[in-house]
Design a protein around this motif. Structure first.
Motif, PDB file in Angstrom:
ATOM      1  N   ALA A 100     -41.112   1.029 -82.891  1.00 60.56           N
ATOM      2  CA  ALA A 100     -40.601  -0.093 -83.486  1.00 60.56           C
ATOM      3  C   ALA A 100     -39.749  -0.787 -82.364  1.00 60.56           C
ATOM      4  CB  ALA A 100     -39.641  -0.088 -84.578  1.00 60.56           C
ATOM      5  N   SER A 101     -39.165  -0.167 -81.523  1.00 60.10           N
ATOM      6  CA  SER A 101     -38.085  -0.661 -80.478  1.00 60.10           C
ATOM      7  C   SER A 101     -39.437  -1.340 -79.256  1.00 60.10           C
ATOM      8  CB  SER A 101     -37.443   0.211 -79.996  1.00 60.10           C
ATOM      9  OG  SER A 101     -36.732  -0.250 -78.823  1.00 60.10           O
ATOM     10  N   ALA A 102     -40.299  -0.586 -79.304  1.00 62.16           N
ATOM     11  CA  ALA A 102     -41.337  -0.803 -78.280  1.00 62.16           C
ATOM     12  C   ALA A 102     -41.987  -2.156 -78.552  1.00 62.16           C
ATOM     13  CB  ALA A 102     -42.231   0.430 -77.847  1.00 62.16           C
ATOM     14  N   LEU A 103     -42.643  -2.106 -79.853  1.00 62.40           N
ATOM     15  CA  LEU A 103     -43.172  -3.240 -80.381  1.00 62.40           C
ATOM     16  C   LEU A 103     -42.154  -4.657 -80.430  1.00 62.40           C
ATOM     17  CD1 LEU A 103     -45.212  -1.928 -83.396  1.00 62.40           C
ATOM     18  CD2 LEU A 103     -45.925  -2.395 -80.937  1.00 62.40           C
ATOM     19  N   HIS A 167     -45.102   7.938 -75.945  1.00 60.57           N
ATOM     20  CA  HIS A 167     -45.174   7.114 -74.872  1.00 60.57           C
ATOM     21  C   HIS A 167     -46.888   6.606 -74.816  1.00 60.57           C
ATOM     22  CE1 HIS A 167     -44.978   4.832 -70.942  1.00 60.57           C
ATOM     23  NE2 HIS A 167     -45.738   5.738 -70.455  1.00 60.57           N
ATOM     24  N   GLY A 168     -47.413   7.582 -74.762  1.00 57.37           N
ATOM     25  CA  GLY A 168     -48.819   7.489 -74.682  1.00 57.37           C
ATOM     26  C   GLY A 168     -49.437   6.725 -75.910  1.00 57.37           C
ATOM     27  N   LEU A 169     -49.052   6.764 -77.332  1.00 57.52           N
ATOM     28  CA  LEU A 169     -49.342   5.951 -78.337  1.00 57.52           C
ATOM     29  C   LEU A 169     -48.827   4.449 -78.110  1.00 57.52           C
ATOM     30  CD1 LEU A 169     -48.624   8.584 -81.113  1.00 57.52           C
ATOM     31  CD2 LEU A 169     -50.833   7.441 -80.496  1.00 57.52           C
ATOM     32  N   GLU A 173     -50.904   1.297 -77.805  1.00 57.54           N
ATOM     33  CA  GLU A 173     -50.787   0.214 -78.956  1.00 57.54           C
ATOM     34  C   GLU A 173     -50.475  -1.226 -78.191  1.00 57.54           C
ATOM     35  OE1 GLU A 173     -48.705  -0.729 -83.205  1.00 57.54           O
ATOM     36  OE2 GLU A 173     -48.247   1.176 -81.988  1.00 57.54           O
ATOM     37  N   LEU A 174     -49.621  -1.230 -77.374  1.00 60.29           N
ATOM     38  CA  LEU A 174     -49.123  -2.538 -76.446  1.00 60.29           C
ATOM     39  C   LEU A 174     -50.384  -3.120 -75.755  1.00 60.29           C
ATOM     40  CD1 LEU A 174     -45.673  -1.533 -75.342  1.00 60.29           C
ATOM     41  CD2 LEU A 174     -46.351  -2.833 -77.493  1.00 60.29           C
ATOM     42  N   ARG A 175     -51.410  -2.478 -75.535  1.00 58.71           N
ATOM     43  CA  ARG A 175     -52.595  -3.064 -74.843  1.00 58.71           C
ATOM     44  C   ARG A 175     -53.744  -3.327 -75.685  1.00 58.71           C
ATOM     45  NH1 ARG A 175     -49.642  -0.279 -71.419  1.00 58.71           N
ATOM     46  NH2 ARG A 175     -49.389  -0.696 -69.332  1.00 58.71           N
ATOM     47  N   GLY A 176     -53.362  -2.995 -77.318  1.00 61.80           N
ATOM     48  CA  GLY A 176     -54.542  -3.142 -78.142  1.00 61.80           C
ATOM     49  C   GLY A 176     -55.456  -2.424 -78.280  1.00 61.80           C
ATOM     50  N   ALA A 177     -55.372  -1.104 -77.866  1.00 57.58           N
ATOM     51  CA  ALA A 177     -56.230  -0.116 -77.727  1.00 57.58           C
ATOM     52  C   ALA A 177     -56.289   0.718 -79.044  1.00 57.58           C
ATOM     53  CB  ALA A 177     -56.138   0.909 -76.569  1.00 57.58           C
ATOM     54  N   LEU A 178     -55.399   0.697 -79.769  1.00 53.68           N
ATOM     55  CA  LEU A 178     -55.471   1.359 -81.222  1.00 53.68           C
ATOM     56  C   LEU A 178     -55.956   0.463 -82.164  1.00 53.68           C
ATOM     57  CD1 LEU A 178     -51.815   3.619 -80.746  1.00 53.68           C
ATOM     58  CD2 LEU A 178     -54.559   4.136 -80.411  1.00 53.68           C
ATOM     59  N   GLY A 179     -56.302  -0.786 -82.147  1.00 54.13           N
ATOM     60  CA  GLY A 179     -56.782  -1.540 -83.278  1.00 54.13           C
ATOM     61  C   GLY A 179     -55.475  -2.571 -83.736  1.00 54.13           C
ATOM     62  N   ARG A 185     -50.938   2.356 -86.935  1.00 53.61           N
ATOM     63  CA  ARG A 185     -49.899   3.103 -87.563  1.00 53.61           C
ATOM     64  C   ARG A 185     -50.662   4.474 -88.086  1.00 53.61           C
ATOM     65  NH1 ARG A 185     -49.159   0.166 -91.615  1.00 53.61           N
ATOM     66  NH2 ARG A 185     -47.403  -1.262 -90.602  1.00 53.61           N
ATOM     67  N   HIS A 186     -51.859   4.647 -88.494  1.00 52.54           N
ATOM     68  CA  HIS A 186     -52.738   5.468 -88.919  1.00 52.54           C
ATOM     69  C   HIS A 186     -52.789   6.587 -87.777  1.00 52.54           C
ATOM     70  CE1 HIS A 186     -55.792   8.264 -90.643  1.00 52.54           C
ATOM     71  NE2 HIS A 186     -56.629   7.794 -89.315  1.00 52.54           N
ATOM     72  N   HIS A 187     -53.117   6.087 -86.532  1.00 52.29           N
ATOM     73  CA  HIS A 187     -53.130   7.019 -85.340  1.00 52.29           C
ATOM     74  C   HIS A 187     -51.901   7.666 -85.099  1.00 52.29           C
ATOM     75  CE1 HIS A 187     -57.310   5.923 -84.358  1.00 52.29           C
ATOM     76  NE2 HIS A 187     -57.060   4.595 -84.302  1.00 52.29           N
ATOM     77  N   TRP A 188     -50.769   6.827 -85.033  1.00 53.95           N
ATOM     78  CA  TRP A 188     -49.426   7.443 -85.064  1.00 53.95           C
ATOM     79  C   TRP A 188     -49.119   8.429 -86.011  1.00 53.95           C
ATOM     80  CZ3 TRP A 188     -44.883   7.041 -82.142  1.00 53.95           C
ATOM     81  CH2 TRP A 188     -45.260   5.918 -80.991  1.00 53.95           C
TER      82      TRP A 188
END
Length: 202
Positions: A100-103, A167-169, A173-179, A185-188
């Motif tokens: 949440a902090s990263a987002l 960090h990897g996730l 996510e910040l680069r849009g690579a997790l959909g 959230r599912h990947h997390w």
């Protein structure tokens, strides 16, 4: 002769510090380190460059404050996580707080964990200031080990691995690579579920 701006009142100081830090972060994220000048940052915040110099000393001081601000916000997110009777649930809650902090602060995240400004290298004093965020993670892992939720292990080593996963996730996510948000959230959840099972020895 340079006329120095009067030091703002305490509340104004914190508000202006945040505005300048965020302005610097947005410029860095959008245009790279070449855009990170005191003039551009001041213009983005609607103040004179004198405000930047008074609050941070120079550009290097601004970058250092941007770096520290990211970790201050992460520390605040960790501090807001309540302690319950379930150490694993509490550890997972820290992971969600990290995300949440990263987002919420994507413009500072790369500076916190990467080197987008080649001239900036955190010194020992700066490193000591950000250390408590990692110590919070180590303490949460130690509690899981002590209470038998995890197999016997060195908490610091486990914390390094969990931090690397988070960090990897986040970076993906910040680069849009997790959909989209739900997919990410599912990947997390899946990644941490697998890791928690492994740490528990199951």
């Amino acid at each position: 002769m340079m006329v120095r701006m009067a030091r703002p009142r305490n509340r104004d100081y914190e508000e202006l510090r945040r505005e300048l830090v965020d302005a610097g972060g947005r410029l860095l994220a959008a245009e790279g380190p070449a855009a990170l000048s005191t003039r551009r940052v001041a213009g983005e915040a609607g103040v004179s460059t004198t405000a930047v110099y008074n609050l941070f000393g120079d550009k290097a001081g601004l970058v250092r404050e941007m770096f520290l601000a990211g970790f201050e916000r992460l520390a605040a997110a960790f501090a807001a996580v309540p302690r319950t009777g379930d150490p694993v649930a509490d550890l997972l809650a820290l992971g969600r707080a990290y995300r949440a902090s990263a987002l919420a602060n994507p413009h500072l995240y790369e500076l916190m964990f990467g080197r987008p400004v080649p001239q900036f290298q955190p010194d020992a004093e700066t490193g000591a200031l950000i250390r408590p965020t990692f110590d919070t993670l180590v303490a949460a892992v130690a509690r899981c080990v002590e209470e038998g939720a995890f197999a016997p292990a060195e908490p610091h080593d486990v914390a390094v691995k969990i931090n690397a996963l988070a960090h990897g996730l986040c970076s993906l996510e910040l680069r849009g690579a997790l959909g989209g948000t739900d997919e990410a959230r599912h990947h997390w959840d899946s990644a941490f579920e697998i890791m928690m099972r492994g740490l528990a020895g199951r």
